[in-house]
Scaffold this motif. Structure first.
Motif: not given
Length: 513
Positions: A125-126, A129-132, A177-180
């Motif tokens: 998940x982390x 988030x960082x990549x997005x 969801x976190x990446x979006x």
């Protein structure tokens, strides 16, 4: 005293097939419930690991395409931004892509049992988030450059990256969801600097498309879970089949050992039983016939007769058991010769006529006298006909009729049909009648007791000849037994050669000089 049924006997030997299946299903359900309780997403631990494994494989497979996409976007952004800024943005995106791929490769290299799934999911998940977030920093291009073309380009890139992110992270819904989220926030931020209605609608459509990608990702997650469940059920079925095969092999081995022990026992006991039986039969016959003078009491002669009859019954039972055991073991050897089927049937009918006359029964014969001979074991054929006739006489009430037919089959073979007017056999009891020591309920009530080996011996002997056995019966309509012999056993007679008169054999052609 309560009656012991076959179902009770099977239960005493072990659980039935339905009970065993129910126990296996209950064990699977308990194991599945225990694993779901220890899981953080409500699935079994094996499913948790498989979903993370698929996520890692997707990320590793998308490593090069994402790098090419980032390089292409950075090159295109150089039309509006300084090359240094584009290079800095590209460096940050590539570092995030590489870090996520490295985490995925590390996850795949570890042993499944040694992995802690909760921290692994948290790292996924982390990483998303960082990549997005790194991709979302491209929105700074729209804020630093005037012009709708730059904003349209950024919006287009954000929609593409949102589609890729949700699809690649579909097996971990929280990571998708976190990446979006950073991508959607970056897309909404473009509305602050937009004045036209068309641009606002375009941004709204982009956000709606991103949310649609999330819904599509959830559907893909459900499909993946369903596929994993199907594969787990298939593996469980294969495991049960392998276990059942192992049990079957073990049961077959034990059955073969038991059959060998039975054969040895019968071979040993046949001699041990026949020796005293011969003495019993001989002395009881001497006493019955009063060879050494009359008995002092008439009851002694009746007792001698009963002893002789009981000994004969026991001897017949031993012979039937031995015949059946030899047939089942494949050790019954046929002494084949030319046999006249109609003659054998007539001889058997004559032997059983006295028993039929005692019950006032009538024979009705339909025999084709022109039948050629069969290549068969005469003793076996005689035993087949005698067993069927004996059953017909036994189960036909006094005054009944027994029909005997001997003729051709449609395939060129020969058949024997014996039909009685007895009580008949219910359809569900026919397998019981055909089993060893099996007797139908109506037959037990209306006829004398027997060993229950006659029909199994008949079928075994017919099978040894390559023939067919058929039993047709209905309650209160009688029973018909049809035995067929194949056409291969019918001996075709050669035509006679006529040498008198005009019917002379053709002359041989002259040999060339």
């Amino acid at each position: 005293m309560s009656e012991v049924t076959a179902q009770m006997v099977r239960r005493g030997r072990g659980p039935t097939a339905e009970e065993a299946a129910r126990r296996r299903k209950l064990a699977r359900d308990v194991r599945s419930a225990r694993e779901r309780l220890t899981s953080s997403i409500g699935l079994e631990r094996a499913f948790d690991y498989e979903l993370l494994r698929v996520f890692a494989q997707y990320r590793i497979g998308a490593f090069l395409p994402l790098m090419l996409l980032a390089i292409s976007v950075a090159a295109a952004s150089a039309f509006w931004l300084p090359v240094t800024w584009s290079a800095l943005w590209l460096s940050g995106v590539l570092v995030c892509i590489g870090a996520v791929a490295a985490l995925a490769r590390r996850f795949l290299r570890q042993e499944p049992d040694s992995i802690s799934l909760r921290p692994a999911r948290r790292r996924a998940v982390i990483g998303e988030v960082l990549q997005s977030t790194a991709w979302s920093l491209l929105v700074l291009l729209a804020f630093s450059v005037e012009g709708s073309n730059a904003r349209t380009f950024v919006l287009f890139v954000l929609v593409i990256v949102a589609a890729v992110t949700t699809m690649l992270a579909a097996t971990v819904p929280l990571a998708a969801a976190a990446g979006l989220l950073p991508l959607s926030l970056a897309t909404l931020s473009l509305a602050w600097m937009t004045r036209g209605l068309e641009s606002v609608l375009l941004i709204g459509m982009a956000v709606g498309a991103q949310l649609f990608f999330l819904v599509l990702s959830n559907h893909l997650y459900g499909s993946t879970v369903a596929a994993l469940r199907s594969r787990a059920e298939k593996d469980a079925i294969f495991g049960e089949l392998e276990q059942a095969k192992a049990n079957s092999d073990e049961a077959r081995r034990r059955a073969e050992e038991a059959n060998l022990a039975k054969s040895r026992f019968l071979a040993t006991m046949s001699h041990e039983l026949r020796t005293p039986l011969n003495a019993i039969l001989g002395f009881s016959e001497v006493m019955k016939n009063e060879v050494f003078g009359p008995h002092a009491s008439p009851s002694y002669q009746e007792y001698s007769t009963d002893i002789h009859d009981s000994g004969m019954h026991l001897l017949n039972l031993i012979n039937e058991i031995l015949d059946l055991s030899r047939i089942e073991a494949g050790r019954y050897e046929l002494n084949e010769e030319a046999v006249q089927l109609a003659y054998v049937v007539e001889e058997c009918r004559h032997m059983m006529a006295l028993r039929a006359r005692a019950k006032n029964q009538v024979f009705r014969e339909l025999v084709d006298p022109s039948l050629p001979r069969l290549w068969a074991d005469e003793r076996a054929v005689r035993q087949v006909v005698l067993n069927i006739l004996s059953n017909a006489i036994k189960f036909t009430p006094p005054g009944g009729e027994i029909t005997i037919k001997v003729g051709w089959t449609s395939s060129g073979g020969q058949y024997v049909s014996i039909k009685d007017t007895g009580p008949g056999i219910p359809e569900d009891e026919i397998p019981t009648v055909m089993s060893s020591f099996g007797r139908g309920s109506l037959a037990i009530k209306t006829a004398e007791q027997g060993s229950g080996l006659g029909l199994p011996i008949v079928k075994g002997l017919v099978d040894l000849h390559g023939g067919g056995f058929r039993l047709k019966s209905k309650p209160r309509e009688g029973t018909e037994v049809i035995v067929t012999f194949p056409a291969a056993r019918v001996m075709d007679a050669l035509p006679a050669v006529k040498v008198n008169g005009d019917d002379k054999p053709p002359a041989r052609p002259a040999r060339a000089a």
